[in-house]
Scaffold this motif. Structure first.
Motif, PDB file in Angstrom:
ATOM      1  N   VAL A  28       0.856  -1.170   0.000  1.00 37.20           N
ATOM      2  CA  VAL A  28       0.000   0.000   0.000  1.00 37.20           C
ATOM      3  C   VAL A  28       0.897   1.227   0.000  1.00 37.20           C
ATOM      4  N   VAL A  29       0.841   1.988  -1.077  1.00 41.01           N
ATOM      5  CA  VAL A  29       1.617   3.214  -1.174  1.00 41.01           C
ATOM      6  C   VAL A  29       0.789   4.320  -0.544  1.00 41.01           C
ATOM      7  N   PRO A  30       1.341   4.979   0.477  1.00 39.26           N
ATOM      8  CA  PRO A  30       0.554   6.016   1.147  1.00 39.26           C
ATOM      9  C   PRO A  30       0.341   7.229   0.244  1.00 39.26           C
ATOM     10  N   ILE A  31      -0.776   7.883   0.456  1.00 35.35           N
ATOM     11  CA  ILE A  31      -1.055   9.118  -0.283  1.00 35.35           C
ATOM     12  C   ILE A  31      -0.294  10.238   0.409  1.00 35.35           C
ATOM     13  N   SER A  32       0.526  10.908  -0.350  1.00 37.02           N
ATOM     14  CA  SER A  32       1.367  11.959   0.188  1.00 37.02           C
ATOM     15  C   SER A  32       0.519  13.131   0.647  1.00 37.02           C
ATOM     16  N   ARG A  33       0.930  13.730   1.762  1.00 36.80           N
ATOM     17  CA  ARG A  33       0.249  14.933   2.256  1.00 36.80           C
ATOM     18  C   ARG A  33       0.839  16.188   1.631  1.00 36.80           C
ATOM     19  N   ARG A  34       1.901  16.028   0.841  1.00 41.55           N
ATOM     20  CA  ARG A  34       2.529  17.124   0.088  1.00 41.55           C
ATOM     21  C   ARG A  34       2.924  18.296   1.001  1.00 41.55           C
ATOM     22  N   LEU A  35       3.757  18.001   1.995  1.00 43.04           N
ATOM     23  CA  LEU A  35       4.191  19.035   2.929  1.00 43.04           C
ATOM     24  C   LEU A  35       5.467  19.716   2.451  1.00 43.04           C
ATOM     25  N   ASP A  36       5.579  20.996   2.778  1.00 44.61           N
ATOM     26  CA  ASP A  36       6.809  21.737   2.522  1.00 44.61           C
ATOM     27  C   ASP A  36       7.769  21.498   3.686  1.00 44.61           C
ATOM     28  N   LEU A  37       9.000  21.930   3.528  1.00 45.58           N
ATOM     29  CA  LEU A  37      10.011  21.757   4.559  1.00 45.58           C
ATOM     30  C   LEU A  37       9.585  22.417   5.868  1.00 45.58           C
ATOM     31  N   THR A  38       8.964  23.570   5.784  1.00 49.88           N
ATOM     32  CA  THR A  38       8.570  24.296   6.988  1.00 49.88           C
ATOM     33  C   THR A  38       7.398  23.645   7.712  1.00 49.88           C
ATOM     34  N   GLN A  39       6.679  22.759   7.057  1.00 46.49           N
ATOM     35  CA  GLN A  39       5.515  22.107   7.657  1.00 46.49           C
ATOM     36  C   GLN A  39       5.856  20.777   8.335  1.00 46.49           C
ATOM     37  N   LEU A  40       7.095  20.286   8.175  1.00 42.68           N
ATOM     38  CA  LEU A  40       7.476  19.001   8.755  1.00 42.68           C
ATOM     39  C   LEU A  40       7.605  19.111  10.266  1.00 42.68           C
ATOM     40  N   THR A  41       7.217  18.024  10.953  1.00 37.50           N
ATOM     41  CA  THR A  41       7.369  17.943  12.403  1.00 37.50           C
ATOM     42  C   THR A  41       8.122  16.660  12.738  1.00 37.50           C
ATOM     43  N   GLU A  42       8.271  16.375  14.027  1.00 43.27           N
ATOM     44  CA  GLU A  42       8.941  15.146  14.442  1.00 43.27           C
ATOM     45  C   GLU A  42       8.129  13.918  14.082  1.00 43.27           C
ATOM     46  N   ARG A  43       6.820  14.054  13.929  1.00 49.78           N
ATOM     47  CA  ARG A  43       5.941  12.916  13.696  1.00 49.78           C
ATOM     48  C   ARG A  43       5.506  12.788  12.240  1.00 49.78           C
ATOM     49  N   THR A  44       6.146  13.528  11.312  1.00 52.23           N
ATOM     50  CA  THR A  44       5.775  13.431   9.897  1.00 52.23           C
ATOM     51  C   THR A  44       6.903  12.794   9.101  1.00 52.23           C
ATOM     52  N   CYS A  45       6.543  12.097   8.021  1.00 53.91           N
ATOM     53  CA  CYS A  45       7.511  11.420   7.161  1.00 53.91           C
ATOM     54  C   CYS A  45       8.300  12.454   6.359  1.00 53.91           C
ATOM     55  N   LYS A  46       9.590  12.331   6.378  1.00 56.24           N
ATOM     56  CA  LYS A  46      10.461  13.298   5.704  1.00 56.24           C
ATOM     57  C   LYS A  46      11.016  12.767   4.388  1.00 56.24           C
ATOM     58  N   TRP A  47      10.299  11.837   3.755  1.00 51.39           N
ATOM     59  CA  TRP A  47      10.725  11.261   2.477  1.00 51.39           C
ATOM     60  C   TRP A  47      10.536  12.306   1.378  1.00 51.39           C
ATOM     61  N   PRO A  48      11.622  12.717   0.693  1.00 48.34           N
ATOM     62  CA  PRO A  48      11.495  13.726  -0.364  1.00 48.34           C
ATOM     63  C   PRO A  48      10.868  13.136  -1.622  1.00 48.34           C
ATOM     64  N   ILE A  49      10.029  13.893  -2.265  1.00 49.29           N
ATOM     65  CA  ILE A  49       9.357  13.454  -3.488  1.00 49.29           C
ATOM     66  C   ILE A  49       9.546  14.533  -4.550  1.00 49.29           C
ATOM     67  N   GLY A  50      10.124  14.142  -5.671  1.00 49.04           N
ATOM     68  CA  GLY A  50      10.322  15.064  -6.783  1.00 49.04           C
ATOM     69  C   GLY A  50      11.707  15.685  -6.786  1.00 49.04           C
ATOM     70  N   ASP A  51      11.870  16.649  -7.675  1.00 49.77           N
ATOM     71  CA  ASP A  51      13.138  17.348  -7.855  1.00 49.77           C
ATOM     72  C   ASP A  51      13.164  18.586  -6.970  1.00 49.77           C
ATOM     73  N   PRO A  52      14.151  18.724  -6.089  1.00 49.18           N
ATOM     74  CA  PRO A  52      14.204  19.883  -5.199  1.00 49.18           C
ATOM     75  C   PRO A  52      14.308  21.215  -5.932  1.00 49.18           C
ATOM     76  N   MET A  53      14.704  21.197  -7.187  1.00 52.71           N
ATOM     77  CA  MET A  53      14.854  22.435  -7.948  1.00 52.71           C
ATOM     78  C   MET A  53      13.546  22.861  -8.632  1.00 52.71           C
ATOM     79  N   LYS A  54      12.510  22.070  -8.505  1.00 51.37           N
ATOM     80  CA  LYS A  54      11.233  22.384  -9.159  1.00 51.37           C
ATOM     81  C   LYS A  54      10.188  22.786  -8.129  1.00 51.37           C
ATOM     82  N   ASP A  55       9.159  23.457  -8.594  1.00 50.20           N
ATOM     83  CA  ASP A  55       8.121  23.986  -7.708  1.00 50.20           C
ATOM     84  C   ASP A  55       7.262  22.901  -7.069  1.00 50.20           C
TER      85      ASP A  55
END
Length: 172
Positions: free
Chosen positions: A110-137
Motif C-alpha cells: 500500500v503506497v501512502p497518499i502523500s500529504r505534500r508538505l513543505d520543509l517548513t511544515q514538517l514535524t517530528e511525527r511526519t515522514c520526511k521522504w522527499p518526493i520530486g526534484d528539489p529544484m522544481k516547484d
C-alpha cells in the motif's frame, strides 16, 4: 643537514652494496629515509645490487636475443571442448539462465497518499521522504505519520532500511 662529498660517497657505496634507504638514513644520521631516496634519484643511482629482483630481470634480458623465436604464453587449462566454426559461441549458452529472485512480494503493498508538505511544515511525527526534484516547484515531502524511531512512514522506512541479508541477495 647538507649533503657533503663524504656523505654522498657513503650513500653511494651503501646503495650499491644493497642497503635499504632506512639503513642508509640510520647510518648517516640526521637524514630521513625519504631524503635518502630523493638523493638517490637526483644522483641517478639506479644500478644497485639486488638479491630477489635481479634473476627476474636477467630472464627477460636473456630472452631478448632470441627474438626470432615466437613467444607463447602459457594458457590456463580449460575443461570445455574446443569449438569449431559457427559453434564457437555455443559454450557461452550452455548454462541454464538464473531465475531472478523477487525480494518482496508486490502483493499487499500500500503506497501512502502523500500529504505534500513543505520543509517548513514538517514535524517530528511526519515522514520526511522527499518526493520530486528539489529544484522544481512541485517538490514536497511525504508528510504521513512516522514512528518515533524513524524519520519515515512505514512504507518509506521499508524502502530506506533494507535488512543486510536482502541487500546481499540483491547484490548477487
Amino acid at each position: 643537514m647538507s649533503w657533503t662529498d663524504e656523505r654522498i660517497e657513503k650513500l653511494t657505496k651503501m646503495w650499491e652494496g644493497g642497503a635499504t634507504a632506512s639503513q642508509i638514513a640510520d647510518e648517516l644520521g640526521g637524514v630521513s629515509r625519504n631524503a635518502v631516496i630523493g638523493k638517490v634519484h637526483r644522483l641517478k643511482l639506479s644500478g644497485r645490487g639486488r638479491t630477489t629482483a635481479a634473476p627476474a630481470r636477467q630472464k627477460k634480458a636473456s630472452s631478448a636475443p632470441a627474438a626470432s623465436k615466437p613467444v607463447r604464453a602459457a594458457a590456463p587449462a580449460r575443461s570445455a571442448a574446443p569449438t569449431i566454426g559457427a559453434t564457437a559461441l555455443q559454450v557461452q549458452f550452455d548454462a541454464e539462465p538464473v531465475a531472478r529472485q523477487q525480494l518482496r512480494s508486490s502483493d499487499n503493498v500500500v503506497v501512502p497518499i502523500s500529504r505534500r508538505l513543505d520543509l517548513t511544515q514538517l514535524t517530528e511525527r511526519t515522514c520526511k521522504w522527499p518526493i520530486g526534484d528539489p529544484m522544481k516547484d512541485d517538490f514536497h515531502f511525504c508528510g504521513c505519520e512516522s514512528s518515533d524511531s524513524s524519520p519515515y512512514c512505514s512504507y518509506h522506512a521499508k524502502l530506506a532500511y533494507q535488512p543486510v541479508s536482502d541487500r546481499r541477495k540483491a547484490a548477487r
